[in-house]
Each structure stands twice: as C-alpha cells, then as structure tokens.
Write a protein that holds these residues in place. Structure first.
Motif, short mmCIF file in Angstrom:
data_model
loop_
_atom_site.label_atom_id
_atom_site.label_comp_id
_atom_site.label_asym_id
_atom_site.label_seq_id
_atom_site.Cartn_x
_atom_site.Cartn_y
_atom_site.Cartn_z
N GLY A 1 0.82 -1.22 0.00
CA GLY A 1 0.00 0.00 0.00
C GLY A 1 0.85 1.26 0.00
O GLY A 1 0.54 2.23 0.70
N LEU B 1 3.54 7.40 -1.37
CA LEU B 1 4.35 8.29 -0.54
C LEU B 1 3.81 9.71 -0.61
O LEU B 1 3.42 10.20 -1.66
CB LEU B 1 5.81 8.25 -1.03
CG LEU B 1 6.43 6.84 -1.15
CD1 LEU B 1 7.89 6.94 -1.59
CD2 LEU B 1 6.32 6.06 0.16
N GLU C 1 5.41 5.91 14.58
CA GLU C 1 4.89 6.06 13.22
C GLU C 1 4.71 4.69 12.58
O GLU C 1 5.62 3.86 12.58
CB GLU C 1 5.86 6.90 12.35
CG GLU C 1 5.24 7.16 10.98
CD GLU C 1 6.17 7.75 9.93
OE1 GLU C 1 7.33 8.05 10.21
OE2 GLU C 1 5.72 7.88 8.81
N GLN D 1 9.41 10.70 4.67
CA GLN D 1 9.00 12.11 4.53
C GLN D 1 8.34 12.64 5.81
O GLN D 1 8.66 13.71 6.31
CB GLN D 1 8.01 12.28 3.38
CG GLN D 1 8.63 12.21 2.01
CD GLN D 1 8.92 10.79 1.57
OE1 GLN D 1 9.60 10.05 2.27
NE2 GLN D 1 8.41 10.40 0.43
N LYS E 1 9.65 -4.42 11.35
CA LYS E 1 8.63 -5.43 11.60
C LYS E 1 7.31 -5.07 10.95
O LYS E 1 7.07 -3.92 10.59
CB LYS E 1 8.37 -5.54 13.10
CG LYS E 1 9.38 -6.35 13.87
CD LYS E 1 8.87 -6.53 15.28
CE LYS E 1 9.81 -7.42 16.07
NZ LYS E 1 9.36 -7.56 17.45
N PHE F 1 3.62 -4.16 11.57
CA PHE F 1 2.95 -3.48 12.70
C PHE F 1 2.21 -4.47 13.59
O PHE F 1 2.21 -4.35 14.82
CB PHE F 1 1.98 -2.42 12.18
CG PHE F 1 1.05 -1.90 13.23
CD1 PHE F 1 1.50 -1.04 14.22
CD2 PHE F 1 -0.29 -2.30 13.28
CE1 PHE F 1 0.65 -0.58 15.23
CE2 PHE F 1 -1.15 -1.84 14.28
CZ PHE F 1 -0.67 -0.98 15.25
N PHE F 2 1.58 -5.47 12.99
CA PHE F 2 0.75 -6.40 13.76
C PHE F 2 1.58 -7.34 14.65
O PHE F 2 1.04 -8.06 15.47
CB PHE F 2 -0.18 -7.19 12.84
CG PHE F 2 -1.13 -6.29 12.10
CD1 PHE F 2 -2.21 -5.72 12.75
CD2 PHE F 2 -0.92 -5.96 10.76
CE1 PHE F 2 -3.09 -4.85 12.09
CE2 PHE F 2 -1.79 -5.11 10.09
CZ PHE F 2 -2.88 -4.55 10.76
N PRO G 1 -1.11 2.25 5.25
CA PRO G 1 -1.34 1.43 4.06
C PRO G 1 -2.84 1.10 4.00
O PRO G 1 -3.38 0.54 4.96
CB PRO G 1 -0.50 0.17 4.35
CG PRO G 1 -0.23 0.18 5.81
CD PRO G 1 -0.35 1.57 6.31
#
Ligand SMILES: C[S@@+](CC[C@H](N)C(=O)[O-])C[C@H]1O[C@@H](n2cnc3c(N)ncnc32)[C@H](O)[C@@H]1O
Length: 250
Positions: free
Chosen positions: A11, A14, A38, A45, A86, A88-89, A109
């Motif tokens: 996903g 940018l 984040e 960015q 990693k 995120f989950f 994403p």
C-alpha cells in the motif's frame, strides 16, 4: 537518496506535499517528552518532519526491507529515532510506551487501515492520540451517524472508545504514486470515560449484530432484553446509537 521502487502489496503511496505533511505533524502537537510511533515509515518524509519537532523518541515501524537502507541513511544522525523492522501487527506497543503514553501517527497502508484502526482500541490505555491518513471512505465510516449507509461495525466499535475529528481531505495528486481514491486525515482522541468492558467480546458482539443488517433485532437479541433497554423489537441494527450497543452488551 537511493532510488526506491514503491510496492502495491504494501500500500505504498508516498506523501509528496510538504503542506500536508506539516499539517499532519501540527495536529500531533509534539513536545519534548513525547514518544511518537509512526506506522509505515516508507522513505521517511513524515518521519523527518516529526524529528524536526524534537520529540523524546520516534519509533518508526516499517515492513518493507527494501526501505531499510534508505531510512537508516536518512536518519543516521538522529539518536531519538529507532527503526522497528517489523510488521505493525507483530509489534507490542506496550513495550515502546515506557510507562508513559504514546502518540500514534501514520499515512496508513490502505489495505490494512481498518485493521490498524481496530487494533488501536486494544492500546487505548497507552494512547494520547492518533493522527492517521486513511481513505476518505473509511474516514466517513468512522464519523457516520445511525441510519446512514456508512454506519457500520467500524463506526460503532471505534466511536465507543474514541472521539473522532475530521482534519482534512487530501486529493490523490499529493501522493506518489497517486492512489485511486481521495484520502483524509483524522484525529482519534481517547474518550474521557472509556467504557470498562472486555474489548474483544464487545468487538465480537457489535460485529455479530451488524451481520445480516436488514434483519430485525428481535431475531438476534432476546425480546425481554430489548424491552428492558427501551429498544423496539422491530428495530434494525443501524437504528441503534453507540450508547445503545453498550447498554445491550452490558
Ligand atoms: C502509504 S505508505 C506511507 C509511507 C510514508 N510514511 C509516507 O507518508 O510517504 C504506507 C507505508 O506502510 C508500510 N506498511 C505496509 N504494511 C505495513 C505493516 N503491516 N506494518 C508496517 N508497515 C507497513 C509500507 O511499506 C509503506 O511504507
């Protein structure tokens, strides 16, 4: 900067608008004690603007290993930046919070944005706020009112725990590559009185009521319970407000 090839499967769209990046970061109101997480650093960015505001720490979570050399090079001089390589989950945000609360941010994403939103509910006790870029369509679902077409499981589950603010719409041209849809920035603030309930059970309860939306509630819930809570047995799930779900659950 090294060349980066964006990947659809992650996903990756940018952000290329400095104005939008600044506005997102303004909304986080960063101070020097803040721990920021984040989701989805990409080529950094948004991360760069976060770091410019001098928070205590920025943890950047990124799944795509081809982005790691770019991120590491770009932020090598920032001691307060930690890259988490990693999915995120697979990250436990409690381990990052240091007995404190965190601010979550991300140009998410879109393929997993709803899942990420649902996940944040389970971290609500360590969240100061979240500011996310998501599909405008998902933002509209988050903010939907009963009896409208966007009123859904996601609306009720998220609105039970968070106050949601629509910050702005973001047209596709502000991304590279541009997504097929319009986007939106939303802010989620934990409610003052967070209901003290089993979140997982409540999630299953709300989602089961939204299955077969057109069916009357009496086919899903005992008539006596509906009566006790003051809900018509012929009502349908999308006529219930967020408080009704809580009353029924309890
Ligand atoms: C929409 S892009 C945003 C990138 C960058 N933050 C920006 O604004 O330009 C989403 C980012 O999330 C990353 N991503 C996708 N799925 C992820 C996951 N499950 N865990 C961590 N990062 C993920 C992608 O690789 C991509 O870098």
């Amino acid at each position: 900067m090294k060349k980066f090839k964006t990947k659809k499967k992650f996903g990756q769209h940018l952000l290329i608008s400095e104005g939008v990046i600044k506005k997102i970061v303004d909304e986080i109101k960063i101070n020097k004690e803040d721990i920021i997480v984040e989701i989805g650093v990409g080529t950094g960015q948004l991360t760069e603007e976060l770091l410019k505001r001098n928070p205590k720490k920025v943890y950047g979570i990124e799944i795509d290993e081809t982005a790691y050399p770019i991120i590491e090079e770009r932020f090598k001089n920032f001691e307060n930046f930690i890259l988490i390589k990693k999915n995120f989950f697979d990250v436990n945000l409690y381990e990052l919070a240091e007995n404190n609360k965190i601010k979550l941010v991300g140009n998410l994403p879109y393929n997993v944005a709803s899942l990420i939103l649902i996940n944040t509910v389970f971290y609500i006790d360590i969240l100061k706020m979240s500011v996310f870029m998501i599909q405008k369509e998902v933002a509209e679902r988050l903010l939907a009112k009963p009896k409208t077409k966007n009123y859904s499981f996601l609306t009720v589950f998220i609105q039970t725990f968070f106050d949601i603010e629509y910050i702005m719409s973001v047209p596709a041209r502000f991304f590279s590559p541009p997504p097929k849809v319009t986007s939106a920035v939303v802010k989620l603030l934990p409610k003052k009185d967070i209901p003290d309930i089993d979140k997982k059970k409540f999630k299953n309860f709300v989602s089961s009521l939204f299955a077969n939306k057109r069916k009357m509630l009496r086919s899903k819930i005992d008539k006596d319970i509906l009566k006790k809570v003051g809900i018509e047995e012929t009502a349908r799930v999308d006529q219930l407000n967020v408080e009704d779900f809580l009353k029924l659950y309890k």
